[in-house]
Design an enzyme around this catalytic site. Structure first.
Site, PDB file in Angstrom:
ATOM      1  CE1 TYR A 101      -4.030  -1.533  -0.424  1.00  0.00           C
ATOM      2  CE2 TYR A 101      -3.549  -2.762   1.578  1.00  0.00           C
ATOM      3  CZ  TYR A 101      -4.327  -2.548   0.453  1.00  0.00           C
ATOM      4  OH  TYR A 101      -5.389  -3.348   0.198  1.00  0.00           O
ATOM      5  CD  GLU A 199      -2.399 -30.639   5.735  1.00  0.00           C
ATOM      6  OE1 GLU A 199      -2.057 -31.827   5.667  1.00  0.00           O
ATOM      7  OE2 GLU A 199      -2.986 -30.051   4.819  1.00  0.00           O
ATOM      8  CG  ASP A 251      -5.358 -33.764   5.338  1.00  0.00           C
ATOM      9  OD1 ASP A 251      -5.626 -34.228   6.471  1.00  0.00           O
ATOM     10  OD2 ASP A 251      -5.896 -32.743   4.847  1.00  0.00           O
TER      11      ASP A 251
END
Lengths: 366, 808
Positions: A101, A199, A251
């Site tokens: 910005y 995770e 996973d």
């Protein structure tokens, strides 16, 4: 670059000014302003035998003012360097988003960033060229590191003075929040046997609720998807300084293997910091494709992008091991993937009572 | 039935008579009065444009012929009932007697029969305008003309008598210089009233403007109620090269013309006629044409071989046997000479045999003193001919065998040869046949062979056999008919025309053409169009139907030209703009079929006229430009001309393409330079600020980035007045740079390669350097330390040049 001697403070500023000097000299010699940095792609990472991590290879890309694109990049670099130098001189810090910005306020329109990924990447480029870590430019990411729960007492330097915190006794159910720059932490005492990086938030909560950290003297670190640098840095320090084995529990799909990869081997994007961030000794717990078969877990079929990702991993230098080749080929063969929470199909306590103890035992961690 | 027929017959006779009563001769003038559209006078708007066009074309022709740079004034004013048109030139003027004929008689002119490039051709134009004027206004036209030597001018008021096609003069007087309306001291002025309107103003202006483009040597002024055009002469433009009149080319005449030429010629012999009346025909070409004519008119004679060694016939004995009542020894000498000549010739035709026997007789008489007269010769010829033609089939077999494919079995070939031989045997004496007869022989023989031998002799085989036989035959020595005989014999004249077409003749000379030439064409475009780029091309001369022609093309692009819509197409024939019937013109068609996208012009759909800010012009110059109609608005679709138009246009378009490509890359380069010019100084400022070092100059870096040629002046450090001019070529191709440094004090010790010129207390250091890609050249000199400098660099496009003058 080894973990202790990256330039900080005054040195970091000097490194940045040196870059500006390089451009100045090029102008003075009538040369085309340019800077070189390692090519940041999969084809240009190689294994560093000494440090046991994946780092950038010899392939270099040159960014020069020869093209309009290159000239714009260099201009943005110079403006960013100028900003960082000022920030360091004033002893302040800012976030990556703020930098993006802030560029809107620069007079020179050509120097403004088009989007935040451009400014993020530029800061990484500057890290590579100057050898200074982003943290030492006093640049922070928006999202700080994840949370830690476990038998660990540490001291953190904060703006409001040093704090001593025990990561079980002094924290709530959520755990201890890792600060942006984990190098401000000093480890005091610990009673831990190993580190377990998880995770998903759901699984972390399950482990904490089931008292896994207590029962097995584990420091449970929540990765929350691709782990932030601070998380990876802390993990590495836990391993290096406290000599704790590190395990990673994710996973059972190709994207999760990459999460493990970035903890263990470093990511392609930040291979220049691999020595500082990667924990090569980290071990993968699961979910392995083998687990899907062994425990007959509920699964989803692999999508096309999953298959592509798995095939790409077979080519990835970081996954060139017998274990990974075998597991990935098995997964392609069974055409299935499973989430961590799929273990709940065997009951809520199955993961803490059966799966993890069995796996960790197998791996020789407990 | 019968009665009906008779009635019909009666009726018919009645109608025919009735028709005959109303049939009468129509005068040319009357014909054109009814058919004025054919001449471009179909409406008031168009009539005015055509009248201007005809008058201006005439004026240009007249002035140029007299070697005067044309200065033409056209004025159109609107009267109460009519428009008045005035066209005046500064030409040589017209003699008194000629004025009424030129303006008051249709089809009167000097050009119709001339093979020379000129604007007018038929002698219709200006008198047609006169006719149009009198038909629409009822008023006579006013003509004033003053010749160069004359102090007075002749003035006529006249109309054309449409019944007789003769001028009808109403006023005829001599005007003194004071009474004259002429603007100059010589020239012609025509003033006519016509029913017209200015709806075709666009075409009128186009005509004048386009005329100015292709006549850069002319000054043309148009004054009309709605505006004016003043087209000035292009600087340095001279008169077009004078053209020679040429005779017709043998390949460019038609039968009717040929017959007319034959009856008009002073030559008696065909050879003389050909050499005298046609261009590019000398003795050799004439002989070839005459031989070709003989072949067509008389046919050829078949040559036969003398009997072989194994034959029973002893040729010498045959000759001896044919001669009676002569000394035996002398006869033997004669016979020996005949036989030797026949054997030498290998095969002999009847006429050749006659010549050969006659020659032998002369030789024998010279040797022996014995004369072998005509009768003896006749007998010998007959006897030898009989011997030669003993076995025609054997002779025919050889060419037939060669001409047919190997697949034909021997019996077929032999059968065919025998049958052809039989045709000769039963044919007219001397075995003389025309090509058609020969083909007929072969055809019949082939048909019979097919029938009896059960074999196939196809079209190709027949043709090959006929060709092979024709090849063996001899052209006859007969004298061709005289020209006057040919003039009365249409078939023979047709044979001559065929013969002319069959012989290859050198292309006609091009001295009869006067192309504008590419450089003048470009000057014309530059003069009339404010564009960014100009290209022009002039092709070499080519021939269509015996008329030489040259095509030229020009393109103007960009600048002030209208960018919207299709390009402007200007068509010209013999320097005359073609304003109407654009769609029917061969030029337009050729341009439509060019893939303009290849030349970087827009062409929606990939065909049709291109779009964009361009003017394309095509000029066809010829002794006879083929038009689609009498009004001469559109070039006819003649293949040779179309091909040349395409080549000329493509040639000019290639230049346009490389210009556009270059402009495009220069534009990109400029854009890049603009951005980088913005970025580098900012970047340099920032880094000097951060490093707390002084300002740094980015020009060198910029020159390197842009592959530019960088020219720098560097002053010696110690203030000792040493100046270095450095040319750095950062590009890849070499650069030829002209550097001029204007110095306020006298430079000394100037290094080699430069020279110094003093002018008004300033010193011009001039240096031309050729710098290879990636190389640097330096020039040094010494000068007073406080001198001023001013550096200019030429030879490199601005976009590729960076000049860095050190401040003094």
């Amino acid at each position: 670059m080894s973990e202790t001697d990256t330039p900080k403070g005054e040195d970091a500023r000097d490194q940045l000014v040196a870059l500006a000097e390089q451009f100045y000299d090029q102008f003075q010699d009538g040369d085309i302003p340019r800077m070189s940095l390692p090519t940041r792609s999969k084809s240009n990472i190689e294994y560093d035998e000494d440090a046991d991590v994946w780092v950038y290879g010899d392939s270099q890309s040159t960014r020069s003012a020869n093209s309009v694109r290159g000239a714009r990049k260099l201009l943005k670099s110079v403006f960013t360097v100028d900003f960082l130098v000022q920030q360091l001189e004033e002893g302040r810090s800012s976030t990556l988003r703020e930098l993006y910005y802030l560029s809107e306020s620069w007079d020179e329109e050509e120097a403004q960033f088009n989007d935040q990924s451009e400014s993020d990447k530029l800061v990484e480029d500057l890290e590579i060229i100057s050898g200074v870590k982003r943290e030492d430019f006093h640049m922070r990411p928006e999202e700080s590191g994840a949370k830690v729960m476990g038998p660990l007492l540490l001291r953190e330097q904060t703006n409001r003075g040093d704090r001593e915190i025990h990561c079980q006794d002094d924290v709530g159910q959520g755990g201890y929040q890792i600060p942006n720059n984990p190098d401000t932490i000093e480890f005091l005492e610990n009673d831990a046997d190993f580190v377990m990086c998880v995770e998903t938030g759901g699984m972390r909560d399950r482990l904490v609720e089931n008292g896994f950290d207590d029962e097995h003297n584990a420091i449970v670190v929540h990765l929350g998807g691709q782990p932030a640098r601070a998380t990876r840095r802390l993990t590495k320090r836990l391993h290096d300084e406290l000599d704790l084995p590190v395990t990673v529990f994710t996973d059972g799909d190709p994207w999760s293997y990459r999460i493990y990869g970035s903890v263990a081997y470093g990511s392609i994007k930040s291979a220049h910091l691999s020595e500082y961030l990667a924990t090569p000794q980290a071990q993968f717990v699961g979910i392995r494709p083998q687990d899907i078969v062994d425990y007959d877990l509920p699964t989803d079929p692999l999508s096309d992008s999953d298959v592509n990702a798995l095939e790409s991993e077979l080519e990835d230098p970081r996954f060139q091991s017998d274990f990974w080749t075998e597991q990935i080929e098995l997964q392609l063969d069974i055409d299935k993937k499973a989430e961590q929470q799929a273990l709940a199909s065997r009951g809520l306590d199955f993961v803490t009572d059966t799966y993890l103890p069995e796996r960790l035992d197998e791996m020789g961690v407990i | 039935m019968t009665s009906f027929q008779s009635t019909l017959a009666d009726e018919e006779e009645g109608i025919a008579e009735e028709l005959a009563a109303s049939q009468r001769e129509i005068s040319v003038a009357e014909f054109f009065e009814k058919n004025k559209h054919m001449l471009g006078f179909d409406s008031g708007a168009r009539g005015l444009v055509t009248a201007v066009k005809e008058a201006v074309d005439n004026a240009l022709d007249a002035t140029e012929e007299a070697g005067i740079l044309p200065d033409i004034y056209v004025e159109i004013s609107e009267g109460r009932d009519y428009y008045t048109l005035v066209v005046e030139d500064n030409g040589p003027g017209i003699t008194k007697a000629q004025i009424p004929k030129i303006f008051g008689k249709l089809l009167y002119g000097s050009r119709f029969h001339a093979r020379e490039q000129s604007r007018g051709q038929q002698g219709i134009g200006i008198s047609a305008a006169v006719l149009y004027s009198q038909l629409t206004s009822g008023k006579p036209v006013r003509i004033e003309s003053r010749t160069q030597e004359s102090a007075t001018s002749n003035f006529y008021e006249l109309i054309i008598d449409t019944d007789t096609n003769e001028p009808e003069i109403s006023t005829e007087k001599e005007l003194s210089a004071a009474e004259s309306d002429l603007r100059g001291t010589h020239g012609t002025r025509i003033e006519m009233d016509l029913d017209a309107n200015m709806r075709a103003r666009g075409q009128l202006h186009d005509y004048v403007k386009h005329t100015a483009v292709v006549n850069p040597h002319a000054r043309i002024e148009l004054q009309e109620p709605g505006g004016e055009i003043k087209a000035e002469r292009a600087e340095g433009a001279g008169l077009p090269a004078e053209t020679d009149e040429i005779r017709p080319h043998p390949h460019g005449v038609e039968l009717g013309t040929l017959i007319k030429m034959l009856s008009d010629t002073d030559s008696h012999s065909v050879s003389g006629f050909l050499q005298g009346e046609f261009t590019r025909v000398g003795k050799k070409t004439a002989d070839s044409i005459v031989d070709a004519f003989r072949d067509r008119y008389f046919g050829r004679e078949m040559r036969w071989r003398p009997p072989g060694i194994d034959s029973d016939t002893d040729l010498e004995a045959t000759v001896v046997g044919a001669v009676s009542n002569k000394d035996a020894t002398h006869t033997k000498v004669f016979a020996q000479a005949v036989v030797d000549a026949v054997e030498d010739a290998e095969s002999v035709a009847y006429s050749e045999l006659e010549t050969l026997v006659a020659d032998a007789a002369v030789d024998a008489e010279a040797d022996t003193g014995t004369s072998f007269g005509d009768t003896v010769q006749k007998h010998v010829v007959d006897a030898v001919w009989t011997a030669l033609t003993e076995d025609r089939a054997a002779d025919v077999f050889v060419p037939v065998d060669e001409a047919t494919t190997v697949q034909k079995d021997d019996a077929t070939v032999r059968g065919l040869a025998e049958r052809v031989a039989a045709k000769f045997e039963s044919g007219p004496g001397k075995d003389r046949v025309t090509r058609e007869d020969l083909e007929e022989y072969v055809y019949r023989a082939a048909e019979n062979t097919e029938e009896y031998e059960d074999a196939t002799v196809g079209e190709t085989a027949r043709e090959n056999v006929a060709d092979a036989l024709w090849e063996r035959m001899a052209t006859v020595p007969d004298e061709p008919p005289l020209t006057r005989e040919l003039a009365d014999d249409r078939d023979a004249a047709s044979n001559l025309l065929d013969a002319m077409a069959s012989v290859s003749v050198m292309a006609p000379p091009t001295s009869c053409l006067s192309p504008i030439e590419a450089d003048q064409l470009e000057a014309g475009l530059r003069k009339e169009f404010d564009a960014e780029f100009y290209a022009a091309s002039t092709r070499d001369a080519d021939v269509h139907g015996g008329d030489p022609f040259i095509v030229e093309a020009g393109i103007a692009y960009g600048g002030e030209l209208e960018a919207e819509g299709g390009v402007d197409l200007m068509r010209f024939a013999n320097r005359v703009p073609l304003v109407y019937q654009r769609g029917a013109c061969a030029t337009t068609d050729v341009l439509r079929n060019i893939g303009w996208r290849n030349y970087n012009l827009d062409q929606p759909g990939g065909s049709g006229l291109p779009q964009g800010p361009a003017v394309i012009m095509v000029h066809v110059a010829s002794t006879n430009v083929p038009f689609t109609s009498e009004s001469k608005d559109a070039v006819a679709h003649v293949e040779e001309i179309e091909d040349e138009i395409e080549l000329a246009v493509r040639e000019a378009a290639r230049d346009l393409k490389s210009f556009l490509n270059k402009r495009q890359s220069m534009r990109k380069r400029q854009q890049k330079q603009d951005v980088i010019m913005d970025i580098l100084p900012t970047m340099a400022e920032k880094v000097s600020e951060m490093t707390e070092r002084g300002d740094v100059d980015v020009d060198d870096s910029l020159a390197r980035i842009m592959n530019n040629v960088l020219v720098e002046r560097e002053l010696g450090d110690g203030g000792d007045g040493e100046v270095t001019l450095r040319v750095e070529n950062h590009g890849s191709s070499s650069a030829d740079v002209d550097v001029t440094d204007i110095v306020s004090a006298e430079p000394n010790a100037v290094s080699d390669g430069a020279n110094v010129v003093e002018m008004d207390d300033e010193y011009f250091v001039k240096w031309s350097a050729s710098v290879a890609g990636g190389e640097t050249e330096e020039l040094t000199y010494e000068v007073d330390a406080d001198a001023d400098f001013d550096l200019t660099v030429q030879g490199v496009e601005d976009a590729r040049l960076t000049v860095n003058e050190a401040d003094t």
